[in-house]
Design a protein around this motif. Structure first.
Motif, PDB file in Angstrom:
ATOM      1  N   ALA A 185      28.191  52.416  53.711  1.00 35.99           N
ATOM      2  CA  ALA A 185      27.754  51.409  52.736  1.00 35.99           C
ATOM      3  C   ALA A 185      28.728  50.238  52.637  1.00 35.99           C
ATOM      4  N   VAL A 186      30.010  50.477  52.862  1.00 38.35           N
ATOM      5  CA  VAL A 186      30.983  49.369  52.800  1.00 38.35           C
ATOM      6  C   VAL A 186      31.344  48.857  54.196  1.00 38.35           C
ATOM      7  N   PRO A 192      39.476  53.710  51.094  1.00 38.48           N
ATOM      8  CA  PRO A 192      40.363  53.593  49.920  1.00 38.48           C
ATOM      9  C   PRO A 192      39.643  53.397  48.586  1.00 38.48           C
ATOM     10  N   THR A 193      38.518  52.681  48.589  1.00 36.04           N
ATOM     11  CA  THR A 193      37.891  52.402  47.287  1.00 36.04           C
ATOM     12  C   THR A 193      36.940  53.504  46.830  1.00 36.04           C
ATOM     13  N   VAL A 239      36.960  55.281  43.324  1.00 36.77           N
ATOM     14  CA  VAL A 239      36.297  54.786  42.104  1.00 36.77           C
ATOM     15  C   VAL A 239      35.138  55.681  41.697  1.00 36.77           C
ATOM     16  N   THR A 240      34.499  56.338  42.662  1.00 39.15           N
ATOM     17  CA  THR A 240      33.329  57.154  42.315  1.00 39.15           C
ATOM     18  C   THR A 240      33.738  58.357  41.462  1.00 39.15           C
ATOM     19  N   HIS A 252      33.266  44.505  35.069  1.00 45.64           N
ATOM     20  CA  HIS A 252      34.473  44.999  35.747  1.00 45.64           C
ATOM     21  C   HIS A 252      35.402  43.805  35.989  1.00 45.64           C
ATOM     22  N   GLY A 253      36.552  43.803  35.351  1.00 47.51           N
ATOM     23  CA  GLY A 253      37.467  42.670  35.489  1.00 47.51           C
ATOM     24  C   GLY A 253      38.453  42.819  36.611  1.00 47.51           C
ATOM     25  N   GLU A 254      38.964  44.033  36.779  1.00 51.20           N
ATOM     26  CA  GLU A 254      40.044  44.248  37.740  1.00 51.20           C
ATOM     27  C   GLU A 254      40.055  45.722  38.143  1.00 51.20           C
ATOM     28  N   GLN A 255      40.486  45.987  39.358  1.00 48.26           N
ATOM     29  CA  GLN A 255      40.567  47.369  39.841  1.00 48.26           C
ATOM     30  C   GLN A 255      41.797  47.510  40.717  1.00 48.26           C
ATOM     31  N   ARG A 256      42.539  48.586  40.496  1.00 53.31           N
ATOM     32  CA  ARG A 256      43.720  48.855  41.331  1.00 53.31           C
ATOM     33  C   ARG A 256      43.772  50.339  41.679  1.00 53.31           C
ATOM     34  N   PHE A 257      44.171  50.605  42.907  1.00 52.26           N
ATOM     35  CA  PHE A 257      44.389  51.982  43.347  1.00 52.26           C
ATOM     36  C   PHE A 257      45.800  52.106  43.900  1.00 52.26           C
ATOM     37  N   THR A 258      46.466  53.190  43.533  1.00 51.33           N
ATOM     38  CA  THR A 258      47.671  53.597  44.242  1.00 51.33           C
ATOM     39  C   THR A 258      47.345  54.943  44.872  1.00 51.33           C
ATOM     40  N   TRP A 280      31.454  47.064  45.786  1.00 56.90           N
ATOM     41  CA  TRP A 280      31.028  46.908  47.193  1.00 56.90           C
ATOM     42  C   TRP A 280      31.885  45.820  47.831  1.00 56.90           C
ATOM     43  N   VAL A 312      48.246  52.257  50.930  1.00 59.26           N
ATOM     44  CA  VAL A 312      48.872  52.987  49.819  1.00 59.26           C
ATOM     45  C   VAL A 312      48.627  52.320  48.467  1.00 59.26           C
ATOM     46  N   TYR A 336      45.911  49.109  46.661  1.00 59.76           N
ATOM     47  CA  TYR A 336      44.879  48.099  46.875  1.00 59.76           C
ATOM     48  C   TYR A 336      44.384  47.695  45.502  1.00 59.76           C
ATOM     49  N   GLY A 337      44.442  46.405  45.211  1.00 59.47           N
ATOM     50  CA  GLY A 337      44.011  45.957  43.893  1.00 59.47           C
ATOM     51  C   GLY A 337      43.427  44.563  43.941  1.00 59.47           C
ATOM     52  N   THR A 338      42.573  44.277  42.978  1.00 55.73           N
ATOM     53  CA  THR A 338      41.979  42.935  42.913  1.00 55.73           C
ATOM     54  C   THR A 338      41.443  42.649  41.521  1.00 55.73           C
ATOM     55  N   ARG A 339      41.270  41.356  41.269  1.00 60.23           N
ATOM     56  CA  ARG A 339      40.452  40.914  40.139  1.00 60.23           C
ATOM     57  C   ARG A 339      39.093  40.505  40.674  1.00 60.23           C
ATOM     58  N   PHE A 340      38.092  40.604  39.822  1.00 59.98           N
ATOM     59  CA  PHE A 340      36.752  40.162  40.191  1.00 59.98           C
ATOM     60  C   PHE A 340      36.511  38.822  39.499  1.00 59.98           C
TER      61      PHE A 340
END
Lengths: 156, 140
Positions: free
Chosen positions: A39-40, A65-66, A69-70, A94-100, B61, B81, B83-87
């Motif tokens: 899908a991505v 990596p994303t 979120v699921t 959704h304003g912002e998303q970060r993963f470590t 997506w 390791v 990954y981040g962003t603003r929308f």
């Protein structure tokens, strides 16, 4: 009459620092990883071919990596859907998303997530909430820290 | 794929640009795979009713598709390791489809940790749709 400020103020500021009980375990399966990767547009064979994943040093296929979120969103629903939290989900953006990533999410994982409300602040008519979910494996070892900033829009 | 090594990377190195098409069926597939079945991403009548110009892509997506720029460069998706962003803007997906254009640049390297930081941009219709988007890659 509801003004923009009042709508945003409905988010309960007392929830800062609140941690919800662990959610899960969520079992990660190879088909779900393959569907998410498709899908991505993630075409690396480590998402679909266990042999390729093992050649790269992983026990089985790994998630893009994303995909964290699921699981994160299933865990954080306890907060977002808490009637006392005062979040009108129809106004959430959704304003912002970060993963470590401490290690990749891998097929066969049993992931449990613990959600904490890290911060709530006003930005004009909007409320912005930082929601952190710590994902761990069956042995309790850290897999991923996922932080979402959700914006609850004020106004009509 | 071959894992990108520390010795192969320099600050200022460019990634892309890469053009990624997005169609309604892309969003249906993402909705099914992610569990995010909000109708604003699939139903144009619903989207218009809530004040949107048309169906819009899931922000996640866009973040996921943009991430392929970095994972392909890294040579191993398991080496991302952070990954981040603003929308910052929505990706409007009319019935005829749309596309995003993504690009990146290595902005920092940490030789001790063996990591590189990549700053990423993503645009749709000439507008930035992601802001302050960065990924940290553990190099080989």
């Amino acid at each position: 009459m509801s003004t923009p400020r009042m709508a945003a103020m409905a988010v309960n500021p007392d929830f800062v620092g609140r941690t919800y009980p662990p959610s899960g375990p969520y079992v990660v399966d190879a088909d779900a990883i393959a569907a998410f990767a498709a899908a991505v547009g993630a075409t690396d064979p480590v998402h679909t071919d266990a042999k390729a994943a093992r050649a790269a040093g992983y026990p089985d296929v790994i998630a893009p990596p994303t995909m964290a979120v699921t699981i994160e969103q299933r865990c954080s629903r306890a907060y977002v859907g808490d009637p006392e939290a005062g979040i009108d989900y129809s106004r959430v953006v959704h304003g912002e998303q970060r993963f470590t990533h401490h290690r990749p999410i891998t097929a066969g994982d049993h992931i449990t997530g613990t959600t904490t409300v890290d911060g709530i602040r006003q930005a004009g008519a909007h409320a912005m909430v930082d929601v952190r979910t710590e994902l761990v494996d069956a042995e309790g070892k850290a897999v991923c820290t996922a932080v979402s900033t959700i914006v609850i829009r004020g106004g009509e | 794929m071959t894992v990108r090594r520390v010795a192969d990377v320099t600050v200022g190195e460019k990634l892309g640009p890469k053009t990624i098409p997005v169609r309604r069926d892309t969003l249906r597939a993402y909705a099914a795979a992610s569990g995010d079945d909000n109708p604003i991403h699939q139903n144009e009548d619903f989207a218009r009713q809530v004040g949107l110009p048309d169906v819009i892509a899931h922000g996640m997506w866009t973040m996921g598709a943009t991430g392929t720029l970095v994972t392909e460069w890294a040579g191993d998706p398991g080496r991302i390791v952070a990954y981040g962003t603003r929308f910052t803007n929505m990706v409007v997906v009319p019935r005829t489809g749309s596309e995003i254009v993504v690009a990146g640049e290595v902005t920092d390297m940490d030789p001790g940790a063996g990591t590189a930081t990549v700053a990423v941009t993503a645009t749709a219709g000439g507008r930035d749709v992601l802001g302050r988007c960065t990924a940290v890659v553990r190099l080989g």
